[in-house]
Design a protein around this motif. Structure first.
Motif, PDB file in Angstrom:
ATOM      1  N   UNK A 117       0.843  -1.184   0.000  1.00 41.28           N
ATOM      2  CA  UNK A 117       0.000   0.000   0.000  1.00 41.28           C
ATOM      3  C   UNK A 117       0.883   1.241   0.000  1.00 41.28           C
ATOM      4  N   UNK A 118       0.778   2.040  -0.986  1.00 44.46           N
ATOM      5  CA  UNK A 118       1.606   3.228  -1.061  1.00 44.46           C
ATOM      6  C   UNK A 118       1.056   4.318  -0.185  1.00 44.46           C
ATOM      7  N   UNK A 119       1.974   5.192   0.279  1.00 41.47           N
ATOM      8  CA  UNK A 119       1.547   6.282   1.142  1.00 41.47           C
ATOM      9  C   UNK A 119       0.583   7.206   0.418  1.00 41.47           C
ATOM     10  N   UNK A 120       0.789   7.356  -0.905  1.00 46.14           N
ATOM     11  CA  UNK A 120      -0.064   8.267  -1.671  1.00 46.14           C
ATOM     12  C   UNK A 120      -1.487   7.755  -1.751  1.00 46.14           C
ATOM     13  N   UNK A 121      -1.680   6.452  -1.567  1.00 42.88           N
ATOM     14  CA  UNK A 121      -3.004   5.856  -1.658  1.00 42.88           C
ATOM     15  C   UNK A 121      -3.611   5.632  -0.281  1.00 42.88           C
ATOM     16  N   UNK A 122      -3.079   6.286   0.725  1.00 40.05           N
ATOM     17  CA  UNK A 122      -3.576   6.106   2.077  1.00 40.05           C
ATOM     18  C   UNK A 122      -4.528   7.234   2.447  1.00 40.05           C
ATOM     19  N   UNK A 123      -5.720   6.850   2.897  1.00 41.28           N
ATOM     20  CA  UNK A 123      -6.699   7.824   3.354  1.00 41.28           C
ATOM     21  C   UNK A 123      -7.179   7.395   4.746  1.00 41.28           C
ATOM     22  N   UNK A 124      -7.851   8.296   5.419  1.00 40.10           N
ATOM     23  CA  UNK A 124      -8.392   7.982   6.732  1.00 40.10           C
ATOM     24  C   UNK A 124      -9.808   8.499   6.833  1.00 40.10           C
ATOM     25  N   UNK A 125     -10.531   8.024   7.803  1.00 42.16           N
ATOM     26  CA  UNK A 125     -11.920   8.448   7.911  1.00 42.16           C
ATOM     27  C   UNK A 125     -12.504   8.292   9.293  1.00 42.16           C
ATOM     28  N   UNK A 126     -13.754   8.668   9.396  1.00 36.21           N
ATOM     29  CA  UNK A 126     -14.487   8.576  10.652  1.00 36.21           C
ATOM     30  C   UNK A 126     -15.977   8.554  10.343  1.00 36.21           C
ATOM     31  N   UNK A 127     -16.702   7.695  11.026  1.00 32.82           N
ATOM     32  CA  UNK A 127     -18.150   7.700  10.892  1.00 32.82           C
ATOM     33  C   UNK A 127     -18.720   8.884  11.658  1.00 32.82           C
ATOM     34  N   UNK A 128     -19.738   9.521  11.092  1.00 35.50           N
ATOM     35  CA  UNK A 128     -20.434  10.609  11.768  1.00 35.50           C
ATOM     36  C   UNK A 128     -21.923  10.288  11.752  1.00 35.50           C
ATOM     37  N   UNK A 129     -22.760  11.238  12.146  1.00 34.26           N
ATOM     38  CA  UNK A 129     -24.201  11.004  12.206  1.00 34.26           C
ATOM     39  C   UNK A 129     -24.769  10.961  10.787  1.00 34.26           C
ATOM     40  N   UNK A 130     -25.286   9.786  10.405  1.00 35.22           N
ATOM     41  CA  UNK A 130     -25.826   9.552   9.062  1.00 35.22           C
ATOM     42  C   UNK A 130     -24.834   9.892   7.966  1.00 35.22           C
ATOM     43  N   UNK A 131     -23.549   9.618   8.226  1.00 32.43           N
ATOM     44  CA  UNK A 131     -22.571   9.909   7.198  1.00 32.43           C
ATOM     45  C   UNK A 131     -21.166   9.496   7.561  1.00 32.43           C
ATOM     46  N   UNK A 132     -20.218   9.977   6.766  1.00 33.29           N
ATOM     47  CA  UNK A 132     -18.811   9.618   6.905  1.00 33.29           C
ATOM     48  C   UNK A 132     -17.953  10.840   6.606  1.00 33.29           C
ATOM     49  N   UNK A 133     -16.890  11.007   7.391  1.00 31.96           N
ATOM     50  CA  UNK A 133     -15.865  12.012   7.089  1.00 31.96           C
ATOM     51  C   UNK A 133     -14.642  11.277   6.569  1.00 31.96           C
TER      52      UNK A 133
END
Length: 312
Positions: free
Chosen positions: A1-17
């Motif tokens: 997995x390349x660093x350039x293809x790395x993303x992060x996230x978080x679940x929120x209320x009725x959605x995603x960040x």
């Protein structure tokens, strides 16, 4: 997995960040069924000299909290169809973070310590400089963490958040492995991910148990108040101060688990965190995956155009 293809996230209320580099996107399913997506710059409070390994963990944790709370607040205004000017002011944001941090430290640092003191009173543990005291302390930390996760998972609204958590992981897997970014195919990916915040919290607990077991007896041997009450308040204060280096070490562990995910050692390290995600994620439906995908596309497109999704 390349660093350039790395993303992060978080679940929120009725959605995603979703975060990609210096941008974040918050996608929310509104009551009318429409997906609204907000693009924002990632708020950073980490100076350049603090971005080195074993220094970056705590400030990055803090800035992640700031961005996460702001994303949660925005999602609430959209999911409940409220005015956007109902978002948190700077004062309320700081107050919310102070309360959240205080509650977490009280629940997972202070209470386990005093429960362990009770074990000493009952004659089943030694004093704070003994191994048995820290075994009890670690036991209570884990019990309270598991109890907290299980308790909130019973709340219907949290179950929905956990479904979006699963959608977030599936979309990230599809993106980072170069899979087709189509909701009907993304649902076949795992809802578990080694870089999840749940795994980070578990690493924090494990590192704190090991570090406190070694350092607290050393601190007590150097100096501690004679008074029983003051002695334990002093030790609790030391533990709270040590949470900064604890989070720094845990952050490097979670980074290593993502970078060397195919290593046998990292696979073993990730197992407890992946196991915990069976509690903190639920299988999402395609509509929830579409929301997570909308957040990903918006965040990635801010810096590139290689994450366009398709339709089945």
């Amino acid at each position: 997995m390349s660093a350039a293809k790395t993303v992060g996230g978080q679940a929120v209320i009725e959605g995603v960040m979703m975060r990609a580099k210096d941008n974040l996107a918050i996608a929310v399913r509104r009551p009318d069924g429409e997906i609204t997506v907000e693009l924002r710059p990632w708020f950073s409070m980490t100076p350049e000299f603090m971005k080195k390994p074993f220094l970056r963990g705590f400030p990055i944790f803090m800035e992640t909290m700031v961005n996460g709370v702001k994303a949660l607040n925005y999602s609430a205004t959209q999911a409940l169809d409220e005015e956007e000017d109902g978002e948190l002011t700077s004062f309320h944001l700081i107050l919310t973070m102070v309360i959240a941090l205080g509650a977490a430290l009280g629940l997972f640092v202070v209470l386990p310590h005093f429960f362990s003191v009770a074990m000493k009173w009952w004659g089943v543990s030694g004093d704070v400089d003994s191994l048995s005291f820290h075994i009890w302390d670690g036991f209570f930390k884990m019990v309270m963490f598991l109890g907290y996760i299980v308790s909130i998972s019973l709340i219907p609204d949290i179950k929905r958040v956990f479904q979006y958590h699963g959608a977030e992981h599936k979309v990230i897997w599809a993106y980072e492995t170069g899979g087709d970014l189509e909701a009907c195919r993304i649902k076949n990916f795992s809802r578990l991910h080694p870089r999840c915040g749940t795994a980070f919290l578990l690493f924090v607990l494990v590192v704190s148990i090991l570090l406190f077991t070694v350092l607290v007896p050393m601190v007590v041997a150097i100096w501690a108040p004679e008074s029983f009450v003051l002695k334990h308040l002093y030790i609790v204060g030391i533990k709270l101060l040590l949470m900064a280096p604890v989070s720094a070490v845990a952050y490097e562990m979670i980074k290593a688990s993502g970078k060397y995910e195919n290593s046998p050692v990292c696979k073993v390290m990730c197992l407890p965190g992946l196991g915990m995600q069976y509690l903190t994620t639920r299988e999402p439906d395609e509509q929830q995956i579409e929301v997570a995908l909308a957040a990903l596309n918006k965040a990635v497109a801010a810096g590139s155009s290689d994450a366009d999704g398709g339709h089945c």
